[in-house]
Write an enzyme that holds these catalytic residues in place. Structure first.
Site, mmCIF file in Angstrom:
data_model
loop_
_atom_site.group_PDB
_atom_site.id
_atom_site.type_symbol
_atom_site.label_atom_id
_atom_site.label_comp_id
_atom_site.label_asym_id
_atom_site.label_seq_id
_atom_site.Cartn_x
_atom_site.Cartn_y
_atom_site.Cartn_z
ATOM 1 N N HIS A 80 -13.631 3.739 2.146
ATOM 2 C CA HIS A 80 -12.786 4.907 1.880
ATOM 3 C C HIS A 80 -11.290 4.552 1.963
ATOM 4 O O HIS A 80 -10.454 5.189 1.320
ATOM 5 C CB HIS A 80 -13.071 6.022 2.895
ATOM 6 C CG HIS A 80 -14.291 6.842 2.574
ATOM 7 N ND1 HIS A 80 -15.574 6.361 2.731
ATOM 8 C CD2 HIS A 80 -14.419 8.112 2.103
ATOM 9 C CE1 HIS A 80 -16.430 7.313 2.375
ATOM 10 N NE2 HIS A 80 -15.755 8.381 1.993
ATOM 11 N N CYS A 136 -20.471 0.257 1.206
ATOM 12 C CA CYS A 136 -20.237 1.012 2.433
ATOM 13 C C CYS A 136 -20.428 0.038 3.589
ATOM 14 O O CYS A 136 -21.519 -0.521 3.751
ATOM 15 C CB CYS A 136 -21.269 2.140 2.504
ATOM 16 S SG CYS A 136 -21.225 3.086 4.038
HETATM 17 N N1 DGL Z 1 -17.209 4.251 3.238
HETATM 18 C C1 DGL Z 1 -18.009 3.946 4.344
HETATM 19 C C2 DGL Z 1 -17.739 2.612 4.971
HETATM 20 O O1 DGL Z 1 -17.332 1.728 4.264
HETATM 21 C C3 DGL Z 1 -18.562 4.999 5.215
HETATM 22 C C4 DGL Z 1 -17.645 5.934 5.873
HETATM 23 C C5 DGL Z 1 -18.427 7.011 6.555
HETATM 24 O O2 DGL Z 1 -19.238 7.652 5.907
HETATM 25 O O3 DGL Z 1 -18.255 7.174 7.770
HETATM 26 O O4 DGL Z 1 -17.941 2.412 6.132
#
Ligand code: DGL
Length: 271
Positions: free
Chosen positions: A182, A69
């Site tokens: 994502h 993330c």
């Molecule tokens: N998948 C995440 C990222 O790489 C977080 C997205 C989110 O929860 O806002 O930043």
């Protein structure tokens, strides 16, 4: 065992690459869907959530933690390394370096959450690798939610993409860095909107390679010959998460999907 986490299903884009490259390594994944999206929360809140998730994964037997993330890495990577000095952490950062190396137009677009751009990690990336290139940070409101609800190919999602990518195309960017885990699940729609005008860079394969190097260096690589098994937890709806996993990764075997719950006012997770 490798521990992997994200605010939700985005980190599965990194997790699937780890499983592909390191098929004998067991993993435990936590999707903190009780708090998705992380990207609009403040740094301190994301840091506290990341610490709770890390404690949970360590309790599950993780020996290395992959922060799959960008937002949690921006908010918490340095903090987690200080708090758990004996544990190796692999963080995510927008792939500015390869994008700057490859650009011909001298303009690079990065799409990520607001919190990712606020962190010192992003500024240090620009200082280290930005060179003479113009690196344009772009937030894309609504995209994380679209992926979480599996609206991967809808007209609404394509419209969101057109809106957030237009300024980058107008500025002449020829590289597009996916700075949120994502977004790789939207790759088909992104490629359609971009129509060959920007090359799309997803750092997941490089992060999986780095994870393999860290395991080897620490002497933690599995000696098993069988394909590994995997436990995937969510702090959200277990059944919905199980359906998502089956839809996004129908080919991955050995997966068990389990519920987890935050306790003590979101400071501790019980599995
Ligand atoms: N998948 C995440 C990222 O790489 C977080 C997205 C989110 O929860 O806002 O930043």
């Amino acid at each position: 065992m490798i521990g992997v986490f994200d605010s939700g299903i985005g980190g599965l884009s990194v997790w699937r690459e780890i499983v592909r490259q390191l098929p004998h390594e067991p993993t435990v994944y936590l999707a903190d869907q009780a708090h998705v999206p992380y990207g609009s929360r403040g740094m301190a809140e994301v840091r506290a959530l990341a610490e709770g998730v890390t404690r949970f994964l360590l309790g599950q037997g993780a020996q290395v933690i992959v922060i799959a993330c960008n937002t949690a890495s921006a908010a918490a990577l340095y903090y987690l390394r200080r708090t758990f000095p004996q544990i190796p952490f692999v963080g995510m950062e927008p792939a500015v370096k390869p994008a700057v190396e490859r650009t011909r137009s001298g303009v690079v677009g990065v799409i990520a959450t607001p919190t990712t751009f606020q962190g010192e990690l992003f500024n240090s990336l620009l200082a280290r690798y930005g060179g003479d290139a113009r690196v344009i940070p772009q937030v894309c409101p609504g995209l994380v939610e679209a992926v979480e609800s599996l609206a991967l190919e809808t007209e609404g999602t394509e419209q969101l993409l057109r809106e957030c990518l237009a300024p980058l195309l107008e500025a002449g960017a020829d590289q597009l860095v996916l700075g949120c885990t994502h977004y790789p699940f939207l790759r088909t729609a992104i490629e359609r909107v971009v129509a060959g005008r920007m090359a799309v860079i997803d750092p997941a394969p490089a992060v999986a390679r780095q994870t393999g190097r860290v395991l080897a260096r620490r002497g933690l690589a599995s000696t098993g010959a069988e394909p590994a098994t995997h436990r995937l937890y969510t702090t959200g709806d277990r059944d919905a998460f199980a359906r998502t996993v089956a839809r996004l990764m129908p080919d991955v075997a050995g997966v068990t999907v389990l519920p987890a719950r935050w306790a003590d006012g979101a400071s501790r997770i019980d599995g």
